[in-house]
Every structure is written in C-alpha cells, then in structure tokens.
Design an enzyme around this catalytic site. Structure first.
Site, mmCIF file in Angstrom:
data_model
loop_
_atom_site.group_PDB
_atom_site.id
_atom_site.type_symbol
_atom_site.label_atom_id
_atom_site.label_comp_id
_atom_site.label_asym_id
_atom_site.label_seq_id
_atom_site.Cartn_x
_atom_site.Cartn_y
_atom_site.Cartn_z
ATOM 1 N N SER A 11 33.844 45.600 29.206
ATOM 2 C CA SER A 11 33.737 44.232 29.716
ATOM 3 C C SER A 11 32.279 43.790 29.708
ATOM 4 C CB SER A 11 34.284 44.146 31.134
ATOM 5 O OG SER A 11 33.940 42.900 31.715
ATOM 6 N N HIS A 36 35.761 42.913 25.831
ATOM 7 C CA HIS A 36 36.554 42.245 26.860
ATOM 8 C C HIS A 36 35.717 41.177 27.557
ATOM 9 C CE1 HIS A 36 39.886 42.072 29.795
ATOM 10 N NE2 HIS A 36 38.932 41.901 30.709
ATOM 11 N N ASP A 38 35.621 38.623 30.785
ATOM 12 C CA ASP A 38 36.154 38.247 32.094
ATOM 13 C C ASP A 38 35.710 36.821 32.388
ATOM 14 O OD1 ASP A 38 37.562 40.589 33.148
ATOM 15 O OD2 ASP A 38 35.613 41.569 33.011
ATOM 16 N N MET A 40 35.826 33.579 34.627
ATOM 17 C CA MET A 40 36.105 33.167 36.005
ATOM 18 C C MET A 40 35.591 31.757 36.240
ATOM 19 S SD MET A 40 34.974 36.687 37.936
ATOM 20 C CE MET A 40 35.145 38.263 37.110
ATOM 21 N N HIS A 70 40.216 37.566 29.073
ATOM 22 C CA HIS A 70 41.003 37.542 30.314
ATOM 23 C C HIS A 70 40.613 36.302 31.111
ATOM 24 C CE1 HIS A 70 41.526 39.471 34.585
ATOM 25 N NE2 HIS A 70 42.378 38.483 34.379
ATOM 26 N N MET A 72 40.656 34.121 34.181
ATOM 27 C CA MET A 72 40.874 34.015 35.626
ATOM 28 C C MET A 72 40.525 32.595 36.020
ATOM 29 S SD MET A 72 39.321 37.722 36.766
ATOM 30 C CE MET A 72 38.387 37.990 35.261
ATOM 31 N N MET A 141 45.827 44.477 36.970
ATOM 32 C CA MET A 141 44.572 44.475 37.720
ATOM 33 C C MET A 141 44.631 45.570 38.778
ATOM 34 S SD MET A 141 42.597 42.245 36.405
ATOM 35 C CE MET A 141 41.309 42.339 37.664
ATOM 36 N N ASP A 179 42.509 47.011 34.199
ATOM 37 C CA ASP A 179 41.162 46.501 34.437
ATOM 38 C C ASP A 179 40.841 46.631 35.915
ATOM 39 O OD1 ASP A 179 38.760 45.154 34.556
ATOM 40 O OD2 ASP A 179 39.532 43.249 33.808
#
Length: 222
Positions: A11, A36, A38, A40, A70, A72, A141, A179
């Site tokens: 990540s 990866h 992340d 947010m 991913h 979020m 998660m 993850d």
C-alpha cells in the site's frame, strides 16, 4: 495453494510521497506483484489521502504493473470512473457507500476495470452473497478503515474463512484480499484462513530492505 498464486500488494499509503514514483519502482523491483491505493475522502472514513491524479501520474512515470484501488469514499460511482480513466486495473468499494451496489459493480466493469467489494470488520460476508458472482475480488478489512499501521483484528480470521467458503461455492476465480495489520507475524494465519492476496503498507515501506521484507513475507506463506 501454490506460492506463485499469492499476491503481495504494498500500500503506497506508507510510502514516501516526496519520491513516490521511485518508491513504487523500488517495491516492484523488490518482488511486489500489485500496487495498492488506499483512497480516503474524510467523509466515509476520517482521513484524506489521494485521488486519481496520483494514479495517472504513476502511469505517466512508466509504471505498467497492476494497480489495485480501494475506495473508502462515498459516493462511489463518479470517482470510480475517474480512477478507471487514470489507469486503475481493479477498483473495490464498500457496499455501504453505494445506494445501488450491483449498478456500481457493473459501472466499474463497463469502464474496463475489475471490480471488488470491501467488508469492514462489522460487515457480514452474507451481505454480498447476492452479487458475489459479479465481482472479481473480496477485500476483508482486518482493521477499521481510515488509518495505516493499525493492529490486526484476530476475529477477522473467521470472516476470511467464511469468505473463502463463499468464493469456493461460486467456482469462480475471485481473489480474496486482506488489508490491515498484515505483517510477518500475521500473514501466515491470513493465508491459512484462505486469503490469496495481501496488502501490506508499513510492514514493507517502513523497512530498509524491501526485497528482504517481501521475501520474508513469502516465506511465511510458502
């Protein structure tokens, strides 16, 4: 499962953003399989990270490897399209963040990406059984989403096992990703429970030798 079927996906949340292109090159050269993201939004989760411009910049930098995004975020659809346009290969989202999960899955696929669903620690596996045949990945998660470097939630192991049973029942090559708190002490347990794809951020990027770290992680699941 043969070791060659396992995917290590560092990540970039834990990478040095002042030299991100080089960091991604280095970790791929060290033996990582995927990169990866992340993502947010300080809305669905209490943090703000990166957008599709970072993905596009890495592609322009020359990164050709698999990019696993991913989301979020809430809502999902418009930013998912932006990431597809920016060069993502896999886009996963939380079902709670979409009003129409089936439609969001197929919107991602129509934009040329594989699609995945993400289960928070309190989200049951059963919640996605009606759409599991439409997806390419389930992401469990094993921490609460929003911050890197959290400790692994041990109860996640039973959820990973349940997700593996659901995948096996479909007969489809759906990947099972985990993850959160994945490191040399937990990756073996996660693999034993049925995962085949492992997101590791600080466990890799906070070390001085990425190749040695990735080799050690693989040794735990061989």
């Amino acid at each position: 499962m043969d070791n060659k079927d396992y995917i290590i996906a560092p990540s970039i949340l834990s990478a040095d953003f002042a030299r991100l292109g080089q960091e991604v090159e280095d970790v791929l050269d060290a033996g990582a399989d995927w990169i990866h993201f992340d993502v947010m939004d300080n809305h669905y989760v209490p943090n703000l990270t990166i957008g599709p411009m970072v993905c596009e910049s890495l592609r322009k930098h020359g990164i050709e490897d698999f990019i696993d995004v991913h989301l979020m975020i809430e809502p999902v659809d418009s930013l998912a399209k932006d990431f597809a346009d920016a060069g993502a290969d896999m886009i996963s989202f939380h079902p709670e963040a979409s009003n129409h999960v089936h439609r969001s899955i197929h919107a991602i696929k129509e934009n040329g990406c594989k699609a995945g669903l993400v289960l928070n620690p309190a989200t049951p596996v059963s919640s996605i059984k009606d759409v599991v045949n439409d997806i390419d990945l389930i992401l469990i998660m094993s921490v609460n989403p929003g911050f890197g470097g959290q400790a692994f939630i041990q109860s996640s192991l039973s959820k990973i096992k349940e997700a593996r049973e659901l995948i096996n029942s479909t007969g489809k090559p759906i990947r099972l990703e985990v993850d959160g708190g994945v490191n040399k002490d937990t990756i073996g347990l996660v693999a034993e429970a049925g995962a085949d794809t492992f997101v590791a951020g600080s466990a890799i990027f906070n070390t001085n030798d990425y190749a040695s770290t990735i080799k050690e992680l693989r040794s735990k699941i061989s």
